[in-house]
Design an enzyme around this catalytic site. Structure first.
Site, PDB file in Angstrom:
ATOM      1  CE  LYS A 169      43.516  51.544  42.081  1.00  0.00           C
ATOM      2  NZ  LYS A 169      43.856  52.834  41.455  1.00  0.00           N
ATOM      3  NE  ARG A 193      41.452  50.847  34.778  1.00  0.00           N
ATOM      4  CZ  ARG A 193      42.181  50.001  35.512  1.00  0.00           C
ATOM      5  NH1 ARG A 193      42.109  50.033  36.830  1.00  0.00           N
ATOM      6  NH2 ARG A 193      42.994  49.140  34.918  1.00  0.00           N
TER       7      ARG A 193
END
Length: 277
Positions: free
Chosen positions: A221, A255
């Site tokens: 991210k 995840r």
């Protein structure tokens, strides 16, 4: 802690890894990479070989500013691929990344094991009742606004206290409906600045008081690659570094885009814990 996935109990005493399978053309890292049956099945097989316990399938990009996708298109992207994967991997535990109860319903009836809702029911008032009816594990994430507006919503009185209050309300609502398997996801990158994301990671252990599995989605991210002055494609090492922190602070599920490296991270942290005396 355990999860009841299609009648089998998954033990989370040792953290598990959830591999990401994006079925969208515009996801921030691998959008459009998996667009035909062969590439999808090859990627699913690879993730399971590398040690993934779950595969999280998404057909609606929730990256900041992503375009809204009509329900029919989300279903068209998702459901045939769900059936394809289960045909080739009948025991696969598939998580469906959707905030729409209708998609969740169809996916569960087609064999999905988990629903992963970025809005914790805020974007579809029928979601909680759907989960209660089918009694599948439910991942509820923290999000303010929508994927289209969330970056304007990163304003809090007290970030950690606001999130704890949010989850307290959501967990209470879910348990009143007799939803049994709840997983909480603090929502890194969703309506949070880079600084807020790191503050959240610093205080992640405070969410253990809910005594529920904690899912962490940090993989590649912008909170990683912006600090490193790179891109999402260059953020694997940074992802692994922050996964290590998350595991030390109580994460139950990672995840991730890169399963092998995440599984190795879990193994090393478990070895560290086993030799702590």
């Amino acid at each position: 802690m355990t999860l009841n996935c299609k009648g089998d109990l998954v033990d989370l005493t040792i953290p598990k890894v959830m591999g990401i399978l994006n079925l969208t053309p515009d996801s921030f890292y691998d959008g459009g990479k998996y667009k035909d049956a062969k590439s999808i099945l090859n990627q699913v097989e690879l993730m399971f070989k590398e040690g993934a316990s779950f595969i999280d399938m998404g057909a609606y990009s929730s990256r900041p500013g992503a375009e809204h996708v009509p329900e029919a298109i989300e279903a068209q992207r998702m459901l045939p691929m769900l059936e394809l994967i289960l045909k080739h991997f009948p025991k696969a535990l598939l998580s469906i990344d959707t905030f729409r109860s209708s998609i969740a319903k169809e996916a569960i009836e087609a064999g999905a094991a988990i629903i992963n809702d970025i809005s914790a029911g805020n974007l579809d008032s029928e979601m909680f009742r759907t989960i209660a009816k089918y009694q599948v594990p439910y991942i509820m994430m923290h999000l303010k606004g929508t994927p289209q507006s969330m970056q304007k919503e990163a304003v809090y009185n007290d970030l950690i206290q606001d999130l704890r209050y949010y989850f307290s309300e959501k967990i209470n609502e879910a348990t009143q409906l007799k939803i049994n398997d709840i997983i909480i996801d603090p929502g890194f990158g969703f309506a949070k600045t880079t600084e807020q994301n790191y503050s959240l990671l610093n205080h992640l252990d405070l969410f253990q008081t809910f005594r529920l599995p904690l899912l962490i989605g940090l993989s590649r991210k912008s909170m990683i690659y912006k600090v490193l002055n790179g891109t999402s494609k260059e953020a694997l090492n940074g992802s692994t570094a922050l996964h290590t922190v998350a595991l030390l602070k109580g994460a139950s599920i990672l995840r991730v885009h890169d399963v092998k490296e995440a599984v190795e991270c879990v193994k090393l942290i478990e070895e560290l814990k086993a030799n702590s005396l």
